[in-house]
Design an enzyme around this catalytic site. Structure first.
Site, PDB file in Angstrom:
ATOM      1  N   CYS A 113      73.976  26.382  53.782  1.00 33.91           N
ATOM      2  CA  CYS A 113      72.838  25.581  53.644  1.00 33.91           C
ATOM      3  C   CYS A 113      72.943  24.683  52.516  1.00 33.91           C
ATOM      4  CB  CYS A 113      71.694  25.863  54.000  1.00 33.91           C
ATOM      5  SG  CYS A 113      71.397  26.422  55.805  1.00 33.91           S
ATOM      6  N   HIS A 258      66.357  20.942  51.530  1.00 33.15           N
ATOM      7  CA  HIS A 258      67.202  21.052  52.825  1.00 33.15           C
ATOM      8  C   HIS A 258      66.191  21.429  53.895  1.00 33.15           C
ATOM      9  CE1 HIS A 258      69.587  23.625  55.474  1.00 33.15           C
ATOM     10  NE2 HIS A 258      68.969  24.439  55.250  1.00 33.15           N
ATOM     11  N   ASN A 288      67.951  22.108  62.036  1.00 34.53           N
ATOM     12  CA  ASN A 288      68.665  22.285  60.710  1.00 34.53           C
ATOM     13  C   ASN A 288      70.241  22.286  61.005  1.00 34.53           C
ATOM     14  OD1 ASN A 288      70.099  23.737  58.817  1.00 34.53           O
ATOM     15  ND2 ASN A 288      68.660  25.712  58.656  1.00 34.53           N
TER      16      ASN A 288
HETATM   17  N1  COA Z   1      60.287  31.608  70.808  1.00 31.22           N
HETATM   18  C1  COA Z   1      59.314  32.628  71.068  1.00 31.22           C
HETATM   19  N2  COA Z   1      59.147  33.762  70.316  1.00 31.22           N
HETATM   20  C2  COA Z   1      60.146  33.601  69.378  1.00 31.22           C
HETATM   21  C3  COA Z   1      61.156  32.892  69.145  1.00 31.22           C
HETATM   22  C4  COA Z   1      61.088  31.690  69.659  1.00 31.22           C
HETATM   23  N3  COA Z   1      62.217  30.817  69.672  1.00 31.22           N
HETATM   24  N4  COA Z   1      61.941  33.479  68.066  1.00 31.22           N
HETATM   25  C5  COA Z   1      61.141  34.622  67.584  1.00 31.22           C
HETATM   26  N5  COA Z   1      60.181  34.750  68.488  1.00 31.22           N
HETATM   27  C6  COA Z   1      59.353  36.076  68.365  1.00 31.22           C
HETATM   28  C7  COA Z   1      59.880  37.137  67.659  1.00 31.22           C
HETATM   29  O1  COA Z   1      60.953  37.886  68.610  1.00 31.22           O
HETATM   30  C8  COA Z   1      58.591  37.919  67.456  1.00 31.22           C
HETATM   31  O2  COA Z   1      58.306  38.479  68.399  1.00 31.22           O
HETATM   32  P1  COA Z   1      57.737  39.953  68.580  1.00 31.22           P
HETATM   33  O3  COA Z   1      56.570  40.055  67.505  1.00 31.22           O
HETATM   34  O4  COA Z   1      57.303  40.531  69.660  1.00 31.22           O
HETATM   35  O5  COA Z   1      58.622  40.943  67.714  1.00 31.22           O
HETATM   36  C9  COA Z   1      57.689  36.812  67.064  1.00 31.22           C
HETATM   37  O6  COA Z   1      58.186  35.754  67.494  1.00 31.22           O
HETATM   38  C10 COA Z   1      57.458  36.768  65.555  1.00 31.22           C
HETATM   39  O7  COA Z   1      58.879  36.718  65.007  1.00 31.22           O
HETATM   40  P2  COA Z   1      58.942  36.506  63.677  1.00 31.22           P
HETATM   41  O8  COA Z   1      60.226  36.345  63.118  1.00 31.22           O
HETATM   42  O9  COA Z   1      58.175  37.535  62.725  1.00 31.22           O
HETATM   43  O10 COA Z   1      58.458  34.859  63.256  1.00 31.22           O
HETATM   44  P3  COA Z   1      58.292  34.093  62.103  1.00 31.22           P
HETATM   45  O11 COA Z   1      56.972  33.775  61.933  1.00 31.22           O
HETATM   46  O12 COA Z   1      58.874  34.846  60.834  1.00 31.22           O
HETATM   47  O13 COA Z   1      59.006  32.986  62.585  1.00 31.22           O
HETATM   48  C11 COA Z   1      61.024  31.935  61.740  1.00 31.22           C
HETATM   49  C12 COA Z   1      60.525  33.103  62.739  1.00 31.22           C
HETATM   50  C13 COA Z   1      62.538  32.034  62.155  1.00 31.22           C
HETATM   51  C14 COA Z   1      60.494  30.468  62.277  1.00 31.22           C
HETATM   52  C15 COA Z   1      60.977  32.061  60.409  1.00 31.22           C
HETATM   53  O14 COA Z   1      61.118  33.426  60.110  1.00 31.22           O
HETATM   54  C16 COA Z   1      61.517  31.163  59.727  1.00 31.22           C
HETATM   55  O15 COA Z   1      61.513  30.021  59.824  1.00 31.22           O
HETATM   56  N6  COA Z   1      62.365  31.748  58.573  1.00 31.22           N
HETATM   57  C17 COA Z   1      63.566  31.016  57.840  1.00 31.22           C
HETATM   58  C18 COA Z   1      64.563  30.693  58.731  1.00 31.22           C
HETATM   59  C19 COA Z   1      65.334  29.688  58.041  1.00 31.22           C
HETATM   60  O16 COA Z   1      64.821  28.769  57.879  1.00 31.22           O
HETATM   61  N7  COA Z   1      66.772  29.923  58.194  1.00 31.22           N
HETATM   62  C20 COA Z   1      67.853  29.013  57.764  1.00 31.22           C
HETATM   63  C21 COA Z   1      67.796  29.017  56.312  1.00 31.22           C
HETATM   64  S1  COA Z   1      68.908  27.923  55.836  1.00 31.22           S
END
Ligand code: COA
Length: 331
Positions: A113, A258, A288
């Site tokens: 990224c 980003h 992204n």
């Molecule tokens: N739809 C529905 N539920 C989803 C899902 C989706 N697309 N993706 C994940 N979940 C679920 C998970 O399985 C989890 O379920 P559980 O509680 O039964 O285990 C629940 O949602 C919460 O997941 P969690 O990972 O704790 O959510 P979060 O609040 O951390 O949000 C992201 C997830 C990915 C949005 C967040 O962590 C994020 O944006 N992180 C940075 C990612 C990023 O930017 N990556 C690229 C970097 S360059």
């Protein structure tokens, strides 16, 4: 030593727009979950027959047109992608060929990224050293074909997308203009927090149906750790970059972070004490696109006259590696 200024910008995304609702049919997710957790409403994914090289070429052509130069005026290409069309060679040479550029160096870099920020810094080094005058810098990805589009991959498949952005850099004798400085970092201790483990060259056999079924060829991400580090590292890096230039966040005309997650961008904005008018986000429409997020956003801002001569434009990125960094430019 000349500074590097942006002579032109361009972008290209696939025609196919994928709204959040399309995922509801193939995995356990909702439009509402995706919007509230990430800010994304739709993204562009390629259709069969489209290529990353073509996206990169189109973005480059647009940037060359704005710069008012032809491909044969280029002295070098720095091409950032972690999703090349082929295992080798990289997309840079295919775009060099497609543009009809001379036999100039086309340097492919990865850096995930942060690829575009790193590519700008590399191109700036060439120009400052007087080695090359006109350098095309491209950030391009096709992430959609590498996603696990099922409930197993829902935490990543809804985030990533395809697209390309490009700039043409050239030399400028005014020391107040162009790329003023940058700040780059990596921390390999956290490499496995956001990675694609396989197929790697150390695996025997390299390709294995069983490991594919296990999901080893898809992106693995510890979302919470990525979120935590991204929201700390980007503001830190902006502060460091500006500090070296005796500038502060209050001097920023436009910050383009980003586009990983709208919530991350909002936290970066808050961390730096910036107003809404000082920050540009477009993840709602693009998702992204990894190395392409910043040049796509930059091109939108330039074409919408959101950036004026004299503006301080700051680009900051964070991603897999972990690798992160910031570039500050006076327009
Ligand atoms: N739809 C529905 N539920 C989803 C899902 C989706 N697309 N993706 C994940 N979940 C679920 C998970 O399985 C989890 O379920 P559980 O509680 O039964 O285990 C629940 O949602 C919460 O997941 P969690 O990972 O704790 O959510 P979060 O609040 O951390 O949000 C992201 C997830 C990915 C949005 C967040 O962590 C994020 O944006 N992180 C940075 C990612 C990023 O930017 N990556 C690229 C970097 S360059």
């Amino acid at each position: 030593m000349p500074n590097s200024i942006v002579l032109g910008t361009g972008r290209s995304v696939p025609a196919r727009s994928v709204p959040n609702r399309e995922f509801e049919a193939v995995m356990d997710t909702t439009d509402e979950w995706i919007r509230t957790r990430t800010g994304i409403e739709s993204r562009h994914w390629i259709s069969p027959g489209e290529t990353g090289v073509e996206l990169g070429r189109r973005a480059a052509v647009a940037a060359l047109e704005m710069a008012g130069i032809g491909a044969t005026d280029l002295d070098a290409i720095v091409y950032a992608t972690i999703t090349p069309d082929h295992f080798l060679p990289g997309n840079g040479v295919f775009v060099q060929r497609a543009l009809g550029a001379n036999s100039i160096p086309a340097i492919d870099i990865r850096q995930q990224c942060s690829g575009f920020v790193y590519a700008l810094a590399i191109a700036d080094g060439f120009i400052k050293a007087g080695v090359y005058r006109r350098v095309l810098v491209v950030g391009q990805e096709v992430q959609s074909t590498r996603m696990d589009v099922s409930t197993r991959g829902r935490h990543t498949a809804v985030l990533f997308a395809d697209g390309a952005g490009a700039v043409v850099l050239g030399p400028c004798d005014d020391p107040q203009r162009g790329i003023l400085g940058y700040d780059l970092h990596t921390d390999g201790r956290l490499a496995e927090k956001l990675w694609v483990d396989e197929p790697g060259a150390i695996r025997i056999p390299t390709i294995d149906q069983g490991r594919y079924q296990e999901g080893r060829y898809f992106l693995e991400m510890d979302g919470k750790e990525v979120y935590r580090h991204a929201t700390q590292r980007m503001p830190e890096s902006v502060q460091t970059c500006l500090g070296k230039l005796n500038l502060t966040p209050a001097d920023i005309s436009l910050l383009i972070p980003h586009q990983a997650n709208l919530r991350i961008s909002e936290a970066v904005q808050k961390g730096l004490g910036l107003s809404d008018a000082q920050v540009y986000n477009n993840i709602q429409r693009y998702g992204n696109t990894t190395a392409a997020t910043i040049p796509i956003a930059l091109d939108e801002c330039v074409r919408a006259s959101r950036i004026e001569p004299g503006d301080l434009v700051v680009l900051t990125a964070f991603g897999s590696g972990f690798a992160w960094g910031t570039v500050a430019l006076r327009w």
